[in-house]
Design a protein around this motif. Structure first.
Motif, mmCIF file in Angstrom:
data_model
loop_
_atom_site.group_PDB
_atom_site.id
_atom_site.type_symbol
_atom_site.label_atom_id
_atom_site.label_comp_id
_atom_site.label_asym_id
_atom_site.label_seq_id
_atom_site.Cartn_x
_atom_site.Cartn_y
_atom_site.Cartn_z
ATOM 1 N N UNK A 79 -24.962 20.658 -8.149
ATOM 2 C CA UNK A 79 -25.917 21.160 -7.704
ATOM 3 C C UNK A 79 -25.565 21.351 -5.616
ATOM 4 N N UNK A 80 -26.150 22.407 -5.174
ATOM 5 C CA UNK A 80 -25.304 23.070 -4.064
ATOM 6 C C UNK A 80 -26.926 23.243 -3.986
ATOM 7 N N UNK A 81 -27.110 22.459 -2.497
ATOM 8 C CA UNK A 81 -28.907 22.441 -2.271
ATOM 9 C C UNK A 81 -28.622 22.774 0.137
ATOM 10 N N UNK A 82 -29.256 23.605 -0.233
ATOM 11 C CA UNK A 82 -28.767 24.734 1.484
ATOM 12 C C UNK A 82 -30.157 24.252 1.499
ATOM 13 N N UNK A 83 -29.884 23.696 2.471
ATOM 14 C CA UNK A 83 -31.756 23.711 3.958
ATOM 15 C C UNK A 83 -31.526 24.906 4.747
ATOM 16 N N UNK A 84 -33.190 24.058 4.896
ATOM 17 C CA UNK A 84 -33.857 24.853 5.672
ATOM 18 C C UNK A 84 -32.635 24.734 7.390
ATOM 19 N N UNK A 85 -33.933 25.145 8.081
ATOM 20 C CA UNK A 85 -32.952 25.240 9.858
ATOM 21 C C UNK A 85 -32.028 24.172 10.608
ATOM 22 N N UNK A 86 -33.633 22.971 9.963
ATOM 23 C CA UNK A 86 -33.393 21.193 10.639
ATOM 24 C C UNK A 86 -31.893 20.764 10.207
ATOM 25 N N UNK A 87 -31.324 21.108 8.510
ATOM 26 C CA UNK A 87 -30.181 20.805 8.666
ATOM 27 C C UNK A 87 -30.497 19.052 7.576
ATOM 28 N N UNK A 88 -29.210 19.273 7.216
ATOM 29 C CA UNK A 88 -28.438 18.466 5.807
ATOM 30 C C UNK A 88 -28.524 16.170 6.468
ATOM 31 N N UNK A 89 -29.574 15.989 7.656
ATOM 32 C CA UNK A 89 -29.753 15.070 7.578
ATOM 33 C C UNK A 89 -31.667 14.817 7.306
ATOM 34 N N UNK A 90 -32.224 15.628 6.675
ATOM 35 C CA UNK A 90 -33.709 15.833 6.444
ATOM 36 C C UNK A 90 -34.268 14.891 5.801
ATOM 37 N N UNK A 91 -34.621 14.117 5.635
ATOM 38 C CA UNK A 91 -34.818 13.099 4.937
ATOM 39 C C UNK A 91 -35.569 13.539 3.195
ATOM 40 N N UNK A 92 -36.610 14.684 3.715
ATOM 41 C CA UNK A 92 -37.273 15.009 2.564
ATOM 42 C C UNK A 92 -35.595 15.470 1.567
ATOM 43 N N UNK A 93 -34.823 16.502 2.617
ATOM 44 C CA UNK A 93 -34.205 16.794 1.593
ATOM 45 C C UNK A 93 -32.940 16.422 0.312
ATOM 46 N N UNK A 94 -32.856 15.203 1.462
ATOM 47 C CA UNK A 94 -31.336 14.200 0.702
ATOM 48 C C UNK A 94 -32.390 13.581 -0.310
ATOM 49 N N UNK A 95 -33.540 13.301 -0.525
ATOM 50 C CA UNK A 95 -34.941 12.653 -1.385
ATOM 51 C C UNK A 95 -34.339 13.807 -2.961
ATOM 52 N N UNK A 96 -34.581 14.541 -2.326
ATOM 53 C CA UNK A 96 -34.176 15.845 -3.180
ATOM 54 C C UNK A 96 -33.356 15.637 -3.793
ATOM 55 N N UNK A 97 -32.138 15.809 -3.034
ATOM 56 C CA UNK A 97 -31.204 15.235 -3.997
ATOM 57 C C UNK A 97 -30.536 14.688 -4.856
ATOM 58 N N UNK A 98 -30.948 13.703 -4.078
ATOM 59 C CA UNK A 98 -30.747 11.850 -5.157
ATOM 60 C C UNK A 98 -31.295 12.263 -6.470
ATOM 61 N N UNK A 99 -32.344 12.847 -6.222
ATOM 62 C CA UNK A 99 -33.830 13.354 -7.884
ATOM 63 C C UNK A 99 -33.530 14.464 -8.916
ATOM 64 N N UNK A 100 -31.884 15.341 -7.865
ATOM 65 C CA UNK A 100 -32.055 15.985 -9.062
ATOM 66 C C UNK A 100 -30.526 15.088 -9.447
#
Length: 273
Positions: A79-100
């Motif tokens: 699964x490719x997760x494409x961030x908002x403008x704040x990029x790939x180091x956002x903790x919430x986004x990485x948390x979602x990736x871990x859940x995926x």
């Protein structure tokens, strides 16, 4: 004669105004936002505190980009997760990736901004930043990432995009590069974009998000159904643009709404990737 010389330009001026207004109102919803390509204040509210070491995964290079990766590298589905403008180091986004990743996918969050995410109150204007980091470039950069994943043995790739990333994923959904798409409060999506979608797609939108108002979502659903594209569109009550990523951890209602969207996203990807 002097009076006529004054009245005629006045009349023609008003006619020109109403002609332009009628053209503006005839444009499909979302068209102006797409053409303007600007970041609204809702795109920028509650910016995250970036953390390069956050998450259970690691950072590696894939397809020429740094990416946060998490999950079993021998998985056949990514699964490719494409961030908002704040990029790939956002903790919430990485948390979602871990859940995926916990659901058996190999989750990949590329740094589409090459270490230059948007920074609020910086010397770079929103317009200048977007000129350098447009969604067309994001789409092109995604192609070698997907190709590199396939070279490692990945058989199926899905994609989910948030805000800026929702636009990139919409572009991917017009191709055969991915199997399924999820758009979470996407930006600058037009009806013409949706008409070109070829794969199963779900759009998760906020009731208070002016970028995807109910009337526009109705048009999206009608078009997708007309073209026999499997789709699911959901409007989450009382939330605004960005609610799935930039929620306040201390706000139980906001967390619940975000987690509901994350689960809906995950169920779609499990079903169609």
């Amino acid at each position: 004669m002097a009076q006529a010389n004054y009245v005629l330009p006045f009349i023609f001026g008003r006619l020109s105004f109403f002609l332009l207004l009628s053209i503006f109102l005839s444009l499909p919803l979302g068209h102006v936002a797409e053409e303007a390509g600007t970041l609204s204040r809702h795109c920028l509210e509650n910016p995250p505190t970036l953390n390069s070491s956050y998450g259970a995964g690691s950072v590696k290079e894939i397809g020429g980009l740094k990416a946060y990766v998490t999950g079993h590298s021998h998985s056949k589905r990514a699964i490719l997760l494409v961030s908002d403008v704040y990029g790939y180091e956002a903790p919430h986004l990485r948390k979602i990736a871990d859940k995926v990743a916990q659901s058996g996918f190999y989750a990949v969050v590329p740094d589409f901004f090459y270490g230059d995410p948007f920074v609020v109150n910086s010397s770079t204007t929103k317009e200048a930043w977007l000129n350098t980091h447009g969604t067309d470039k994001g789409f092109e950069d995604a192609k070698p990432v997907i190709a590199a994943l396939r070279e490692t043995g990945i058989l199926a790739v899905g994609a989910a995009g948030f805000c800026w990333g929702g636009n990139v994923v919409t572009k991917l959904a017009k191709t055969d590069l991915i199997k399924a798409a999820v758009l979470l409060h996407p930006s600058w999506i037009t009806l013409d974009d949706i008409k070109a979608v070829k794969i199963p797609i779900t759009i998760l939108a906020g009731e208070l998000d002016n970028g995807t108002p109910p009337k526009l979502l109705e048009q999206f659903e009608s078009s997708l159904s007309e073209h026999k594209v499997t789709n699911f569109i959901k409007i989450y009550p009382k939330v605004k643009h960005g609610w799935t990523l930039r929620y306040n951890d201390t706000d139980a209602t906001a967390v619940k709404a975000a987690e509901e969207a994350h689960n809906d996203m995950l169920q779609w990807l499990i079903k169609y990737v």
